[in-house]
Design an enzyme around this catalytic site. Structure first.
Site, PDB file in Angstrom:
ATOM      1  N   ASP A   1       0.840  -1.204   0.000  1.00  0.00           N
ATOM      2  CA  ASP A   1       0.000   0.000   0.000  1.00  0.00           C
ATOM      3  C   ASP A   1       0.876   1.255   0.000  1.00  0.00           C
ATOM      4  O   ASP A   1       0.363   2.383  -0.077  1.00  0.00           O
ATOM      5  CB  ASP A   1      -1.020  -0.015   1.144  1.00  0.00           C
ATOM      6  CG  ASP A   1      -0.386  -0.088   2.525  1.00  0.00           C
ATOM      7  OD1 ASP A   1       0.859  -0.160   2.614  1.00  0.00           O
ATOM      8  OD2 ASP A   1      -1.145  -0.093   3.523  1.00  0.00           O
ATOM      9  N   SER A   2       2.201   1.069   0.011  1.00  0.00           N
ATOM     10  CA  SER A   2       3.120   2.200  -0.222  1.00  0.00           C
ATOM     11  C   SER A   2       2.887   2.795  -1.606  1.00  0.00           C
ATOM     12  O   SER A   2       3.361   3.895  -1.897  1.00  0.00           O
ATOM     13  CB  SER A   2       4.574   1.747  -0.084  1.00  0.00           C
ATOM     14  OG  SER A   2       4.817   0.605  -0.875  1.00  0.00           O
TER      15      SER A   2
ATOM     16  N   ASP B   1      -1.039  -6.225  -0.326  1.00  0.00           N
ATOM     17  CA  ASP B   1      -1.419  -5.581   0.935  1.00  0.00           C
ATOM     18  C   ASP B   1      -2.925  -5.405   1.045  1.00  0.00           C
ATOM     19  O   ASP B   1      -3.591  -5.028   0.070  1.00  0.00           O
ATOM     20  CB  ASP B   1      -0.779  -4.186   1.006  1.00  0.00           C
ATOM     21  CG  ASP B   1       0.428  -4.144   1.925  1.00  0.00           C
ATOM     22  OD1 ASP B   1       0.620  -5.086   2.721  1.00  0.00           O
ATOM     23  OD2 ASP B   1       1.184  -3.161   1.841  1.00  0.00           O
TER      24      ASP B   1
ATOM     25  N   LYS C   1      -0.977  -9.383   2.996  1.00  0.00           N
ATOM     26  CA  LYS C   1      -0.279  -8.841   4.167  1.00  0.00           C
ATOM     27  C   LYS C   1      -1.192  -7.836   4.853  1.00  0.00           C
ATOM     28  O   LYS C   1      -1.895  -7.084   4.165  1.00  0.00           O
ATOM     29  CB  LYS C   1       1.030  -8.160   3.756  1.00  0.00           C
ATOM     30  CG  LYS C   1       1.783  -7.547   4.946  1.00  0.00           C
ATOM     31  CD  LYS C   1       3.165  -7.077   4.576  1.00  0.00           C
ATOM     32  CE  LYS C   1       3.234  -5.752   3.880  1.00  0.00           C
ATOM     33  NZ  LYS C   1       2.628  -4.610   4.618  1.00  0.00           N
TER      34      LYS C   1
ATOM     35  N   GLU D   1      -1.489  -5.251   8.621  1.00  0.00           N
ATOM     36  CA  GLU D   1      -0.717  -4.647   9.703  1.00  0.00           C
ATOM     37  C   GLU D   1      -1.372  -4.874  11.059  1.00  0.00           C
ATOM     38  O   GLU D   1      -2.592  -4.838  11.179  1.00  0.00           O
ATOM     39  CB  GLU D   1      -0.568  -3.138   9.451  1.00  0.00           C
ATOM     40  CG  GLU D   1       0.202  -2.832   8.181  1.00  0.00           C
ATOM     41  CD  GLU D   1       0.371  -1.337   7.929  1.00  0.00           C
ATOM     42  OE1 GLU D   1       0.045  -0.517   8.824  1.00  0.00           O
ATOM     43  OE2 GLU D   1       0.833  -0.990   6.834  1.00  0.00           O
TER      44      GLU D   1
ATOM     45  N   GLU E   1       8.949  -3.782  10.905  1.00  0.00           N
ATOM     46  CA  GLU E   1       9.374  -2.493  10.346  1.00  0.00           C
ATOM     47  C   GLU E   1       9.701  -1.474  11.441  1.00  0.00           C
ATOM     48  O   GLU E   1       8.967  -1.340  12.431  1.00  0.00           O
ATOM     49  CB  GLU E   1       8.255  -1.914   9.453  1.00  0.00           C
ATOM     50  CG  GLU E   1       8.609  -0.536   8.905  1.00  0.00           C
ATOM     51  CD  GLU E   1       7.688  -0.037   7.801  1.00  0.00           C
ATOM     52  OE1 GLU E   1       6.755  -0.772   7.409  1.00  0.00           O
ATOM     53  OE2 GLU E   1       7.923   1.089   7.329  1.00  0.00           O
TER      54      GLU E   1
HETATM   55  O1  KIV Z   1       3.510  -1.085   1.609  1.00  0.00           O
HETATM   56  C1  KIV Z   1       4.694  -1.392   1.703  1.00  0.00           C
HETATM   57  O2  KIV Z   1       5.515  -1.128   0.819  1.00  0.00           O
HETATM   58  C2  KIV Z   1       5.115  -2.080   2.908  1.00  0.00           C
HETATM   59  C3  KIV Z   1       6.577  -2.239   3.130  1.00  0.00           C
HETATM   60  C4  KIV Z   1       7.147  -0.952   3.572  1.00  0.00           C
HETATM   61  C5  KIV Z   1       6.891  -3.352   4.035  1.00  0.00           C
HETATM   62  O3  KIV Z   1       4.318  -2.463   3.699  1.00  0.00           O
END
Ligand code: KIV
Length: 297
Positions: free
Chosen positions: A74-75, A113, A142, A144, A215
């Protein structure tokens, strides 16, 4: 005789020995990376490489480079959409980027994500969101959080969707943390405290995740977590003692302007791009391009 749909199956791996020093991880014949293959790398001692990608072009590039896991993170909200944090990206947008990465058919394992607000309400919501991301082409999701999302992780893994956990500096907790701030520097069991992060790691593993992103925590805490859990830890801003590492592709390639203590810029593609486009622009303005060689007759 069974008919192969979509071409021949690639061989897949369960365990792989650590590659000999100097060996070529970019070998085009390398097998498809699977969830059990990643889980087994902790015991075999092979370090895990993970990087983000958000479209087919970059997914192909990182896959040809020999990466083990592609994170459709989600970056994307920050490095592609230009937002200040990851909170605004939607599930539909994440699925769009997962579809583009999956279209590249990488050998690397694709992890998608779950964006903010798509798994926190209930385990059912978490399962429904994960189904969408898997249908878009991810091979794992993934999310959080630790203790607070353990039920969600258990529900997702119960329907055979592999989960990567993510604890420590969790960017979706931007407002609680007061920005992107290193966690685990204080003692205690409140969110971000050292004991809480150890409990978060245990909760994620117990809930059934097969790997854990750690992280933005002190090196010694990441080492303690890595020692304590049986699943591989993948660090970012967590020091060298994790079972693997992940970085954001745009930071590695020098496409973003951000400079972080925990990132190494391995190339300066922004500058290369500026110079290339400036040269093109200049050629156009002076009628040097296209020339006859680039014209049809
Ligand atoms: O969204 C992302 O790129 C991440 C990484 C920073 C681990 O969660």
């Amino acid at each position: 005789m069974p008919v192969a749909i979509g071409g021949p199956e690639r061989a897949s791996v369960g365990t792989r020995a650590p590659p000999p020093e100097g060996s070529d991880v970019t070998d085009a014949a390398r097998p498809k990376i699977t969830v059990p293959g990643i889980a087994a790398m902790k015991s075999s001692g092979e370090l895990i490489s993970m990087i983000t990608a958000y479209d087919a072009t970059f997914a192909t590039m990182v896959d040809e480079a020999g990466i083990d896991m592609i994170l459709v993170g989600d970056s994307v909200a920050m490095v592609v959409q230009g937002r200040a944090n990851t909170i605004g990206v939607s599930l539909a947008e994440m699925c769009y980027h997962v579809r583009m990465v999956a279209a590249a058919e990488p050998r690397a394992l694709i992890v998608g994500d779950l964006p903010f607000g798509t798994y926190q309400s209930s385990p059912q919501q978490a399962v429904e969101s994960s189904v969408e991301v898997l249908k878009a082409g991810a091979e794992a999701v993934k999310l959080e959080g630790g203790v607070s999302v353990a039920e969600a992780i258990a529900a997702i893994t119960a329907v055979d969707i592999p989960v990567v956990g993510h604890i420590g500096l969790t960017p979706q907790s931007y407002h609680r943390m007061g920005g992107h701030r290193v966690q685990g520097r204080t003692e205690g069991s409140t969110p971000g405290g050292r004991e809480r992060l150890l409990a978060d790691a245990a909760a994620v593993e117990d809930a059934g995740a097969f790997a854990l992103v750690v992280e933005g925590v002190p090196r010694n805490l990441a080492a303690e977590i890595t020692e304590a859990v049986g699943i591989p830890t993948i660090g970012i801003g967590a020091g060298p003692d994790c079972d693997g590492q992940v970085l954001v592709l745009h930071d590695v390639l020098g496409l973003s302007d951000a400079r972080y203590k925990f990132t190494t810029q391995y190339a300066n593609l922004k500058q290369v791009g500026i110079e290339a486009v400036r040269a093109y622009c200049d050629d156009v303005k002076h009628r040097r391009w296209p020339d006859d060689e680039h014209s049809f007759h």
